[in-house]
Each structure stands twice: as C-alpha cells, then as structure tokens.
Design an enzyme around this catalytic site. Structure first.
Site, PDB file in Angstrom:
ATOM      1  CB  SER A 140      44.403  40.995  61.436  1.00  0.00           C
ATOM      2  OG  SER A 140      45.103  39.913  60.845  1.00  0.00           O
ATOM      3  CE1 TYR A 155      41.531  41.575  56.939  1.00  0.00           C
ATOM      4  CE2 TYR A 155      43.685  40.583  57.303  1.00  0.00           C
ATOM      5  CZ  TYR A 155      42.364  40.769  57.687  1.00  0.00           C
ATOM      6  OH  TYR A 155      41.888  40.149  58.818  1.00  0.00           O
TER       7      TYR A 155
HETATM    8  N1  LIG Z   1      39.401  34.484  60.724  1.00  0.00           N
HETATM    9  C1  LIG Z   1      40.651  34.876  60.812  1.00  0.00           C
HETATM   10  O1  LIG Z   1      41.603  34.120  60.566  1.00  0.00           O
HETATM   11  C2  LIG Z   1      40.961  36.278  61.281  1.00  0.00           C
HETATM   12  C3  LIG Z   1      42.267  36.592  61.624  1.00  0.00           C
HETATM   13  C4  LIG Z   1      42.568  37.874  62.032  1.00  0.00           C
HETATM   14  C5  LIG Z   1      41.572  38.824  62.104  1.00  0.00           C
HETATM   15  N2  LIG Z   1      40.307  38.512  61.762  1.00  0.00           N
HETATM   16  C6  LIG Z   1      39.291  39.567  61.827  1.00  0.00           C
HETATM   17  O2  LIG Z   1      38.213  39.156  62.642  1.00  0.00           O
HETATM   18  C7  LIG Z   1      37.018  39.795  62.215  1.00  0.00           C
HETATM   19  C8  LIG Z   1      35.930  38.741  62.094  1.00  0.00           C
HETATM   20  O3  LIG Z   1      36.325  37.776  61.168  1.00  0.00           O
HETATM   21  P1  LIG Z   1      35.741  36.300  61.179  1.00  0.00           P
HETATM   22  O4  LIG Z   1      36.878  35.379  61.188  1.00  0.00           O
HETATM   23  O5  LIG Z   1      34.692  36.149  62.197  1.00  0.00           O
HETATM   24  O6  LIG Z   1      35.135  36.294  59.690  1.00  0.00           O
HETATM   25  P2  LIG Z   1      33.681  35.936  59.140  1.00  0.00           P
HETATM   26  O7  LIG Z   1      33.737  36.144  57.663  1.00  0.00           O
HETATM   27  O8  LIG Z   1      33.270  34.626  59.675  1.00  0.00           O
HETATM   28  O9  LIG Z   1      32.762  37.059  59.795  1.00  0.00           O
HETATM   29  C9  LIG Z   1      32.784  38.390  59.348  1.00  0.00           C
HETATM   30  C10 LIG Z   1      31.355  38.910  59.324  1.00  0.00           C
HETATM   31  O10 LIG Z   1      31.376  40.276  58.934  1.00  0.00           O
HETATM   32  C11 LIG Z   1      30.264  40.481  58.085  1.00  0.00           C
HETATM   33  N3  LIG Z   1      30.483  41.649  57.240  1.00  0.00           N
HETATM   34  C12 LIG Z   1      31.364  41.787  56.205  1.00  0.00           C
HETATM   35  N4  LIG Z   1      31.256  42.996  55.649  1.00  0.00           N
HETATM   36  C13 LIG Z   1      30.281  43.657  56.345  1.00  0.00           C
HETATM   37  C14 LIG Z   1      29.698  44.933  56.233  1.00  0.00           C
HETATM   38  N5  LIG Z   1      30.078  45.791  55.277  1.00  0.00           N
HETATM   39  N6  LIG Z   1      28.727  45.280  57.103  1.00  0.00           N
HETATM   40  C15 LIG Z   1      28.316  44.420  58.074  1.00  0.00           C
HETATM   41  N7  LIG Z   1      28.837  43.187  58.215  1.00  0.00           N
HETATM   42  C16 LIG Z   1      29.794  42.815  57.354  1.00  0.00           C
HETATM   43  C17 LIG Z   1      30.156  39.197  57.273  1.00  0.00           C
HETATM   44  O11 LIG Z   1      28.871  39.041  56.682  1.00  0.00           O
HETATM   45  C18 LIG Z   1      30.463  38.158  58.345  1.00  0.00           C
HETATM   46  O12 LIG Z   1      29.278  37.731  59.013  1.00  0.00           O
HETATM   47  C19 LIG Z   1      37.349  40.510  60.897  1.00  0.00           C
HETATM   48  O13 LIG Z   1      37.484  41.889  61.133  1.00  0.00           O
HETATM   49  C20 LIG Z   1      38.672  39.909  60.492  1.00  0.00           C
HETATM   50  O14 LIG Z   1      39.467  40.812  59.759  1.00  0.00           O
HETATM   51  C21 LIG Z   1      39.965  37.261  61.357  1.00  0.00           C
END
Ligand SMILES: NC(=O)c1ccc[n+]([C@@H]2O[C@H](COP(=O)([O-])OP(=O)(O)OC[C@H]3O[C@@H](n4cnc5c(N)ncnc54)[C@H](O)[C@@H]3O)[C@@H](O)[C@H]2O)c1
Length: 249
Positions: A140, A155
């Site tokens: 991220s 985070y």
């Molecule tokens: N959305 C953003 O703005 C953003 C920005 C930068 C980085 N990210 C990163 O992208 C990745 C995906 O995020 P997203 O935006 O799709 O979020 P999201 O919340 O839509 O999806 C994350 C998924 O991970 C699952 N999850 C959480 N903890 C878990 C665990 N212990 N075991 C198995 N599954 C688990 C959740 O149930 C969810 O389905 C993350 O690592 C996040 O840090 C997201």
C-alpha cells in the site's frame, strides 16, 4: 489468455468489490483456475456463486498457521498444481498511536504480515514442484508514506514490511524460477474501510492525486495480471506503484 492452464490462489478474494475478487475475475477470463481464500463466510458464499467449478472457494484465516497449511494442501489436492499466489488478504484501522492496544496491533500485523508470510511459505514447495511460479504481495502507499488518511502506524508498518518481505522472497526464490513482486495501491473507492471513509476524506485524497481520482479494484487486478503472467518474466523484487501518479514530484 495469459494464464491458460495455471492455478492461482487468491487470498482475501471474498469481498465483492475487493482487489482479490476483481483479480479472480480477470485471471479466470485469462484461462486460470481460481482458488479463492477468505475468512469471511458470507463473502465466500457470495463468491461461490460467481466462481463455480473449476474454480473453488476455501474458508481460511490466513493468520492461523494450521488452517493455512490445511487449506493449501487441499488446494494442491483439488487442482493438482499451484502456479500463482496473490497474497492479498489484509485489514486496516484508523486508530491513532495512543489508542492502539496490543490486541489491535497483533490483529493488523498477524493478518497483513504473518498471514502473508505463512501463505507464501505453504505455497512455495508447490511452486518449486512446478519448477517456477509467481507471487504478488499487495502492499500500500501507506507503507511508503507512513500511513495516510485512514491506515495508521500499525497498518503502515505492515505494508512497509510486505515490500521488504517480497524483496527477500524474490532474492531467495529466484534460483527456483519463482518471481515475487509487490503492488502498492493508492486509495481505492471500495469497501476496505468498511464505510469508514467519508466523501470528504475521499475528495481530500483525490485532490492530492495527479490523476484527480481514486483507483478501482480492476486497475489493481490489471497490475496483478502483469506481475503474475509471463508478461513480466524478467521482473522480480519490484514494487509496482498503482496510485494515479501520487509520487510524481
Ligand atoms: N482498498 C484500498 O484503498 C487499498 C489501498 C491500498 C492497499 N490495499 C490492500 O489491498 C488488499 C485488499 O484490500 P481490498 O481493498 O480488496 O479490501 P477488502 O476488505 O474489500 O478485501 C479484503 C479481503 O480480505 C479478507 N480477509 C481479511 N482478513 C483475513 C484473514 N485473516 N484471512 C483471510 N481473509 C481475510 C476480507 O474478508 C476481505 O474479503 C489489502 O491487503 C489492503 O491492505 C487496499
């Protein structure tokens, strides 16, 4: 069809508007068979409707070592081989330093760092058996900027750690034909913050992005496809910024 005949494990693939789910859709369009892993039962049930056989969904908490090993063994048994890992499961919190107790710190680090590590550790022997493969870890901009509008110190720590971990994996596994890269997304307009991001916060973030908007899960999926496929055959240990130009100085 960049991934014909490949099996891809995508952690955190349950959320409907998530990066994992968008990546699963794109990979399936490119011929991959998908093993979607998530710890959210409801999200998985919804994903199972979209990803019928030959794709499969698996309930697993990536922070739980025995669940991880059982699940990866099950995936290997079901599909016969594993070629790609998208290490994407992650959690975030906006708590400030004075408010982060040990349980919250552990939850963020155990999911984002230990979880990513343990899934990769369980998958690597299967990639070696294939004489190669690709791992993409989702970091991220928070790991590059020291958090941001939402994610804070725990985070940011976890996401900076993922970049170092991906580089170390890349160095160690290059001789096995396994490429490991990270993607560092800017802020997306999806459900990651569970509604915690106000329109005002989104507008503030977008105003700082040269492209003037937040990203989409599909734009991250495209980056994952590039790094998981032979399109990036000479790239390992890299972090790909997908952030609308945030770091143009
Ligand atoms: N959305 C953003 O703005 C953003 C920005 C930068 C980085 N990210 C990163 O992208 C990745 C995906 O995020 P997203 O935006 O799709 O979020 P999201 O919340 O839509 O999806 C994350 C998924 O991970 C699952 N999850 C959480 N903890 C878990 C665990 N212990 N075991 C198995 N599954 C688990 C959740 O149930 C969810 O389905 C993350 O690592 C996040 O840090 C997201």
């Amino acid at each position: 069809m960049l991934l014909q005949g490949k099996t891809a494990i995508i952690t955190g693939g349950g959320a409907r508007r998530g990066i994992g789910r968008a990546t699963a859709r794109l990979f399936a369009q490119h011929g991959a068979e998908i093993a979607l892993v998530d710890n959210n039962k409801q999200a998985l049930a919804d994903a199972a409707k979209e990803f019928a056989l030959p794709h499969r969904v698996y309930e697993c908490d990536v922070a739980n070592r025995s669940q991880v090993h059982t699940t990866i063994d099950q995936v290997a048994g079901d599909f016969g081989h594993i070629d790609i890992l998208i290490n994407n499961a992650g959690v975030v919190s906006p708590s400030l330093i004075d408010d982060i107790d040990e349980a919250e710190f552990d939850h963020i680090i155990n999911t984002n760092i230990k979880g990513n590590f343990m899934v990769a550790q369980a998958v690597v022997p299967h990639l070696r058996a294939q004489k190669g493969g690709a791992i993409v870890c989702i970091s991220s901009v928070a790991g590059q900027l020291g958090g941001g509008v939402f994610g804070r110190s725990h985070y940011a720590t976890s996401k900076a750690g993922i970049m170092g971990m991906a580089k170390a994996f890349a160095r160690e596994l290059a001789a096995d034909g396994i490429r490991v890269n990270a993607v560092a997304p800017g802020t997306l307009d999806n459900d990651f913050t569970k509604g915690g991001m106000t329109d005002e916060m989104k507008a503030k973030i977008a105003a700082n992005v040269p492209m003037g908007r937040l990203g989409t899960p599909e734009e991250l999926a495209n980056a994952c496809l590039f790094l998981a496929s032979d399109m990036s055959s000479y790239i390992t240990g890299a972090t790909l910024d997908v952030n609308g130009g945030l770091f143009i100085h």
